[in-house]
Design an enzyme around this catalytic site. Structure first.
Site, short mmCIF file in Angstrom:
data_model
loop_
_atom_site.label_atom_id
_atom_site.label_comp_id
_atom_site.label_asym_id
_atom_site.label_seq_id
_atom_site.Cartn_x
_atom_site.Cartn_y
_atom_site.Cartn_z
N TRP A 26 4.99 8.81 -7.22
CA TRP A 26 3.98 9.16 -8.21
C TRP A 26 2.80 9.91 -7.62
O TRP A 26 2.04 10.56 -8.34
CB TRP A 26 3.43 7.88 -8.87
CG TRP A 26 2.94 6.86 -7.89
CD1 TRP A 26 3.66 5.80 -7.41
CD2 TRP A 26 1.68 6.82 -7.21
NE1 TRP A 26 2.92 5.10 -6.49
CE2 TRP A 26 1.69 5.70 -6.34
CE3 TRP A 26 0.53 7.61 -7.26
CZ2 TRP A 26 0.61 5.36 -5.54
CZ3 TRP A 26 -0.55 7.28 -6.45
CH2 TRP A 26 -0.51 6.17 -5.61
N ASN A 27 2.58 9.85 -6.30
CA ASN A 27 1.30 10.32 -5.76
C ASN A 27 1.17 11.84 -5.75
O ASN A 27 0.09 12.38 -5.98
CB ASN A 27 1.06 9.73 -4.36
CG ASN A 27 2.14 10.08 -3.37
OD1 ASN A 27 3.31 10.25 -3.72
ND2 ASN A 27 1.77 10.18 -2.11
N LYS A 61 15.29 10.22 -10.54
CA LYS A 61 14.78 8.94 -10.98
C LYS A 61 13.29 8.96 -10.65
O LYS A 61 12.88 8.76 -9.50
CB LYS A 61 15.51 7.78 -10.27
CG LYS A 61 15.09 6.39 -10.76
CD LYS A 61 13.84 5.92 -10.07
CE LYS A 61 13.35 4.58 -10.60
NZ LYS A 61 11.95 4.32 -10.26
N GLY A 69 8.90 7.07 -0.75
CA GLY A 69 8.16 5.91 -1.21
C GLY A 69 7.84 4.98 -0.05
O GLY A 69 7.69 5.41 1.10
N SER A 70 7.75 3.71 -0.35
CA SER A 70 7.34 2.72 0.63
C SER A 70 8.47 2.39 1.60
O SER A 70 9.65 2.66 1.35
CB SER A 70 6.91 1.43 -0.09
OG SER A 70 8.04 0.82 -0.70
N GLU A 128 11.76 9.48 3.15
CA GLU A 128 10.40 9.81 3.54
C GLU A 128 9.53 8.63 3.15
O GLU A 128 9.29 8.37 1.96
CB GLU A 128 9.88 11.07 2.87
CG GLU A 128 8.52 11.49 3.43
CD GLU A 128 7.74 12.41 2.52
OE1 GLU A 128 6.49 12.24 2.47
OE2 GLU A 128 8.35 13.26 1.86
N LEU A 129 9.02 7.91 4.14
CA LEU A 129 8.40 6.62 3.88
C LEU A 129 6.91 6.65 4.23
O LEU A 129 6.25 7.66 4.09
CB LEU A 129 9.16 5.53 4.63
CG LEU A 129 10.68 5.55 4.39
CD1 LEU A 129 11.37 4.48 5.22
CD2 LEU A 129 11.01 5.41 2.92
N CYS A 178 1.13 10.09 1.87
CA CYS A 178 1.87 9.55 3.02
C CYS A 178 1.33 10.10 4.32
O CYS A 178 1.46 9.46 5.37
CB CYS A 178 3.36 9.85 2.88
SG CYS A 178 3.73 11.60 2.63
N GLU A 182 -0.35 0.55 6.74
CA GLU A 182 -0.73 1.59 5.77
C GLU A 182 -1.73 1.05 4.75
O GLU A 182 -1.54 -0.03 4.18
CB GLU A 182 0.52 2.12 5.06
CG GLU A 182 0.26 3.34 4.21
CD GLU A 182 1.54 3.98 3.71
OE1 GLU A 182 1.57 5.22 3.59
OE2 GLU A 182 2.50 3.25 3.42
#
Length: 480
Positions: free
Chosen positions: A141-142, A165, A217-218, A241-242, A275, A375
């Site tokens: 979402w960011n 998704k 995401g996380s 990509e975390l 991120c 984080e």
């Protein structure tokens, strides 16, 4: 924050700054999801036969269609995820720049690799880049548009079909993004947006017709996706990509005014919800006091408030839960001996029970504190004094993450400083190392991370490699 509704069949997106419902989306049934994936697989076979030149032209059409929507997007995105409305156009421009570059290199990146220089007489060999099939993109979402373009566009251009998704926080962004592709000529079964809860997302990841999963995401979310993919029948690729805890190191000869301004922006833009936001800064002791003073001076000038107001340049974080988590991390650091340099009365809107979090600068920090090791994903940064390059690099690497890192030094005025930077590159454990900039992606460079920041590559030529497979062709032409 988006929330899964009590019957588990739908989701409601809440506006971050006032916690009011914005939009509801209903999940498909298991049989509807099954049908969607089958349609994607069938459509992909036809899409892969569309000439590459035509797929690139459709990509250009997408850019035009999306550009035509630029006036409708800012308020819509601000209401979904809380970024100040004045800053949304930057994401639109950045997304179109990335699309332009990836389309410019598509023909060369996807071209056959000829081996004529080493072919023996009567033989011909080459390596073709073949599409993977169905690519599932689990988007955040960011920066929804910036992240979706990284994988969706090259996947489509390479001949894959794509299922997006989206984050439940930004459902409208994904729908608008897909509509621009559809208007440009991408068939609807080739690009689908499907809203899914956790169980259906896992089912989609495990589906035998899904050939690759791109997740942003996380760390916890990435681990869940990776486990689900491993539990699936067969073997499929997963790009992750975390998170990040991205460091900056300010050397003794850095331009303090320039560096402080750039790093404040790198830490605070999008309320620190990036991120690759700068979350920890190491400053050489020779300029530490001067740097901290300038950094604090700039931070105090932010206007935190209603993100729909044009003068606001710092909005809420995405949810009440996120705001509470950030406050707890800051409080824990203070209890452990850190010192806060931004008075709370400068940002009175940042109250418990709201998603507003005041920007904060912490000193007297160390690596026993979560604020320097875990984080934050908020408008908070810790600044620590160091005595040497060696100490700075050791602290930069003392992290479970490794997305980006930046070094700030007078490379123009002091050639030896540029040489020092070049010597430090191989010592720093990060996917990207910046000199005198931060929190920035260049689509010509591979976007990648190490350690818990993920696995795989997006953007650049290597982004196409991740979304295709090598297919070797070995021809014996002369048989007599």
């Amino acid at each position: 924050m988006a929330q899964q509704d009590s019957d588990l069949s739908s989701q409601t997106t809440l506006i971050p700054h006032n916690q009011q419902p914005l939009v509801i989306r209903t999940y498909p049934s298991a049989s509807q999801l099954e049908k969607a994936v089958q349609n994607a697989a069938a459509a992909q076979e036809k899409w892969a036969r569309v000439p590459l030149s035509q797929r690139i032209a459709i990509g250009r059409g997408f850019m035009e269609e999306f550009g035509n929507m630029r006036d409708e997007i800012p308020l819509e995105l601000t209401l979904q995820m809380g970024r100040p409305i004045a800053q949304v156009p930057g994401e639109i421009r950045g997304m179109l720049d990335r699309a332009d570059y990836m389309l410019n290199i598509a023909e060369s990146a996807l071209a056959d690799v000829s081996l004529t220089d080493t072919d023996k007489p009567g033989f011909r060999r080459f390596i073709r880049r073949a599409p993977l099939g169905v690519v599932l993109v689990v988007a955040p979402w960011n920066y929804p548009f910036l992240v979706m373009i990284n994988s969706v566009l090259p996947a489509l251009v390479a001949g894959n079909s794509v299922i997006i998704k989206p984050s439940p926080q930004t459902p409208l962004a994904a729908e608008r993004f897909a509509s621009a592709f559809h208007k440009a000529g991408v068939p609807r079964d080739v690009l689908q947006v499907i809203h899914l809860g956790p169980e259906l997302t896992s089912a989609a990841v495990k589906h035998p017709l899904v050939d690759f999963v791109s997740f942003t995401g996380s760390v916890a979310g990435g681990r869940a996706v990776d486990i689900a993919a491993a539990e699936a029948s067969g073997f499929k690729g997963v790009g992750l990509e975390l998170g990040g805890k991205d460091p900056a190191y300010v050397r003794a000869d850095a331009n303090v005014d320039y560096t402080a301004a750039e790093l404040v922006d790198g830490a605070m833009f999008n309320s620190g919800q990036s991120c690759c936001a700068v979350e920890r800064i190491y400053v050489h002791e020779a300029i530490y006091e001067e740097f901290v003073s300038k950094f604090v001076e700039i931070t105090k000038k932010y206007k935190l408030g209603d993100p729909t107001e044009p003068e606001t340049n710092l909005g809420p974080v995405v949810s009440l839960a996120s705001a509470e988590r950030i406050r707890k991390q800051v409080d824990a650091a203070l209890q452990a001996g850190a010192k806060a340099l931004i008075p709370g009365d400068l940002f009175t809107v940042a109250q418990p029970g709201t998603a507003y979090v005041a920007p904060q600068v912490l000193v007297d920090v160390n690596h026993t504190m979560d604020v320097m090791t875990e984080e934050t994903f908020g408008p908070v940064v810790g600044i620590q004094k160091v005595a040497s390059d060696e100490e700075a690099v050791a602290l930069m690497n003392d992290s479970p993450y490794g997305l980006t890192a930046s070094i700030w030094t007078d490379a123009d005025g002091h050639p030896e400083s540029q040489e020092a930077f070049l010597n430090l590159i191989d010592e720093i454990q990060a996917g990207t190392v910046f000199l005198n900039r931060c929190d920035s992606l260049d689509p010509a460079l591979a976007w990648t991370g190490v350690k818990n920041s993920g696995r795989g590559v997006s953007l650049s030529k290597f982004g196409y490699d991740q979304l295709t497979r090598a297919k070797s062709v070995h021809m014996k032409i002369k048989t007599a």
